[in-house]
Design a protein around this motif. Structure first.
Motif, mmCIF file in Angstrom:
data_model
loop_
_atom_site.group_PDB
_atom_site.id
_atom_site.type_symbol
_atom_site.label_atom_id
_atom_site.label_comp_id
_atom_site.label_asym_id
_atom_site.label_seq_id
_atom_site.Cartn_x
_atom_site.Cartn_y
_atom_site.Cartn_z
ATOM 1 N N GLY A 202 -7.494 -81.289 -51.445
ATOM 2 C CA GLY A 202 -6.322 -80.632 -52.255
ATOM 3 C C GLY A 202 -5.986 -79.292 -51.824
ATOM 4 O O GLY A 202 -4.857 -78.939 -51.734
ATOM 5 N N LYS A 203 -7.125 -78.549 -51.266
ATOM 6 C CA LYS A 203 -6.824 -77.126 -50.730
ATOM 7 C C LYS A 203 -5.978 -77.314 -49.490
ATOM 8 O O LYS A 203 -5.164 -76.334 -49.292
ATOM 9 N N VAL A 205 -4.168 -79.640 -48.488
ATOM 10 C CA VAL A 205 -2.734 -79.974 -48.732
ATOM 11 C C VAL A 205 -1.696 -78.648 -49.096
ATOM 12 O O VAL A 205 -0.638 -78.633 -48.920
ATOM 13 N N GLY A 206 -2.307 -77.899 -49.997
ATOM 14 C CA GLY A 206 -1.687 -76.701 -50.561
ATOM 15 C C GLY A 206 -1.587 -75.720 -49.374
ATOM 16 O O GLY A 206 -0.163 -75.232 -49.138
ATOM 17 N N ARG A 209 1.454 -77.160 -47.545
ATOM 18 C CA ARG A 209 2.634 -76.900 -48.084
ATOM 19 C C ARG A 209 3.242 -75.559 -47.920
ATOM 20 O O ARG A 209 4.483 -75.310 -47.670
ATOM 21 N N GLN A 210 2.297 -74.548 -47.997
ATOM 22 C CA GLN A 210 2.513 -72.986 -47.580
ATOM 23 C C GLN A 210 3.473 -72.572 -46.262
ATOM 24 O O GLN A 210 4.167 -71.878 -46.248
ATOM 25 N N LYS A 282 -6.730 -79.805 -60.831
ATOM 26 C CA LYS A 282 -5.300 -79.638 -60.672
ATOM 27 C C LYS A 282 -5.204 -79.584 -59.008
ATOM 28 O O LYS A 282 -4.222 -80.253 -58.466
ATOM 29 N N ILE A 283 -6.141 -79.092 -58.474
ATOM 30 C CA ILE A 283 -6.085 -78.881 -56.728
ATOM 31 C C ILE A 283 -6.277 -80.192 -56.187
ATOM 32 O O ILE A 283 -5.494 -80.526 -55.162
ATOM 33 N N ALA A 286 -3.106 -82.416 -55.952
ATOM 34 C CA ALA A 286 -2.004 -82.293 -55.102
ATOM 35 C C ALA A 286 -1.123 -83.365 -54.734
ATOM 36 O O ALA A 286 -1.410 -84.178 -54.280
ATOM 37 N N ASP A 287 0.209 -83.159 -54.789
ATOM 38 C CA ASP A 287 1.201 -84.196 -54.492
ATOM 39 C C ASP A 287 1.014 -84.399 -52.994
ATOM 40 O O ASP A 287 0.711 -83.573 -52.076
#
Ligand SMILES: OC[C@@H]1[C@@H](O)[C@H](O)[C@@H](O)c2nc(CNc3ccccc3)cn21
Length: 446
Positions: A202-203, A205-206, A209-210, A282-283, A286-287
């Motif tokens: 999840g991290k 993926v975040g 996205r950035q 939540k992390i 991640a979509d």
């Protein structure tokens, strides 16, 4: 079989993994991985095999890409060895290690083959294992540092990224059963590892996205479809539990923001208290752009008075089995695809691994007529096509594997390749399954 034609933009690929094919285990500044350590530990790997040389893909990658081109493979799924990039797992990166993956990636692009990069396919830097490995939450941040470097260096040209290969296998075979690296046998550790691997996903993926990169990112869990051994209530409940332990344990946190309560209770009842910070969920959720699924087999399940469930495939003589002892059950792929289409909000799916090990025979002319593998591939593609006709957004198929390689604790004894590798001289020979795959790709179907 009447002509089966796949959607015009369907992706036909092949998959491998770094430790299983590269070799060069200590070359050009690469650090030790937990699989180097595990395979160098006497008694861990059948026949004392290891990945020191493997298929020598590190030096032969141009030849291997030429073979991919001859077969007509459109996309190649490979993994990057973290300790080749960060020998210590973090900090200063190794230019020579990165250079190998740049050369490999650009050679694929030059040959019109789309790269699909798996960031983690089990070869954790040993230096990170020395500080607790995936059970140490800090490793999730070191994973993001590693992923971020590769996004920066290759993100413009790699269209498909897979963060993690099979969190469940890493957690439970590596940290509960102890049959995979690092060889730990502790349920609580396995649960922490599973959670931290999802958190690292999840991290990452975040972070991806950035960077507003043009590609797509997903994750590759292993699934197998579970069927009750009878219509007895206790067997149906046992099957539900078995499905929870393997399949829901991934689907729920990634797509529903929670772990399945029945399985949490199952672990609590066995002394493994399990809860994690809500903000983690939540992390983890991640979509993602696609779900990459590894499917090989299915299991039949019955009630067990102590363990809750037991899988009974080895008692089932009515099914053909592969050399891994896995039953051949193509309908399990169809049922899995329909289930995931329903449970995962019709997300795009790729089959990132499907294949079989058989005892291939080389004839007097040096040809390998691996009919069983050819039938396995055809039967599973028929089921995949049926799922597409039912509306499943299946976008591609990556055959496991491009070439015979290091099959983890089984060493080189189990052969999954559509290309044979001679263990004496590493000579590559395309098997008849490779020529079948060439024709399937050319016809975009069967
Ligand atoms: O066993 C074949 C492949 C293996 O070579 C890949 O590296 C790995 O991604 C992979 N995952 C599965 C799925 N199931 C599985 C079952 C028992 C042990 C390990 C994996 C099969 N395979």
């Amino acid at each position: 079989m009447p002509g089966i034609v796949f959607p015009k933009d369907f992706i036909w690929g092949c998959a491998t993994a770094s430790y299983q094919i590269e070799g060069a285990f200590d070359e050009d500044g690469k650090g030790e991985s937990i699989w180097d350590r595990f395979s160098h530990t006497p008694g861990k790997i059948l026949n004392g095999d290891n990945g020191d040389v493997a298929c020598d893909h590190y030096h032969r990658y141009k030849e291997d890409i030429a073979l991919m081109k001859e077969i007509g493979i459109q996309s190649y799924r490979y993994s990057i060895s973290w300790p080749r990039i960060f020998p210590e797992g973090k900090g200063q990166y190794n230019e020579k290690g990165l250079d190998f993956y740049k050369r490999l990636t650009y050679e694929l692009l030059k040959n019109g083959i789309k790269p699909s990069v798996t960031l983690y396919h089990w070869d954790l830097p040993q230096k990170l294992q020395d500080i607790g490995g995936w059970a140490n939450r800090d490793v999730t941040d070191y994973f993001v540092e590693y992923a971020g470097l590769l996004f920066e260096k290759l993100g413009d040209v790699v269209p498909y990224w897979i963060t993690q290969n099979e969190p469940w296998i890493v957690a439970f075979l590596g940290h509960m059963m102890g049959v995979h690296a690092p060889g730990i046998k502790d349920l609580k550790t396995a649960l922490e590892v599973f959670h931290n691997i999802l958190l690292s996903h999840g991290k990452a993926v975040g972070a991806y996205r950035q960077l507003n990169l043009p590609g797509k990112i997903g994750i590759a869990p292993n699934f197998s479809t579970k069927y009750p051994a009878s219509d007895k209530k206790e067997d149906i409940e046992a099957c539900e539990l078995a499905d929870g332990v393997l399949n829901k344990w991934f689907i729920y946190p990634v797509f529903k923001g929670t772990y399945p309560e029945d399985v949490v209770k199952f672990y609590r009842d066995r002394g493994a208290h399990f809860d994690f910070p809500p903000e983690d969920m939540k992390i983890i959720g991640a979509d993602i752009d696609f779900l990459a699924i590894n499917y090989y087999t299915s299991e039949f399940v019955k009630h067990h008075p102590v363990n809750g469930f037991v899988e009974i495939n080895n008692e089932l003589s009515q099914f053909e089995k592969t050399e891994m002892g896995w039953i051949i059950y193509p309908k399990g792929l169809y049922d899995l695809l329909l289930r995931l289409d329903n449970d995962c909000n019709k997300i795009d799916i790729i089959i990132s691994e499907n294949g079989a090990a058989f005892d291939d025979k080389i004839d007097e002319n040096g040809n390998i007529n691996d009919v069983k593998r050819m039938n396995y591939i055809k039967e599973h593609l028929i089921q995949a096509h049926k799922a597409i006709e039912e509306g499943v957004n299946l976008k591609g198929y990556y055959l496991w594997s491009l070439m015979d390689n290091f099959e983890w604790s089984f060493g080189y004894s189990k052969k999954f390749g559509i290309i044979h590798v001679n263990r004496e001289n590493l000579k590559r020979t395309i098997k008849n399954s490779g020529y079948l795959y060439r024709d399937i790709i050319k016809n975009n179907g069967l």
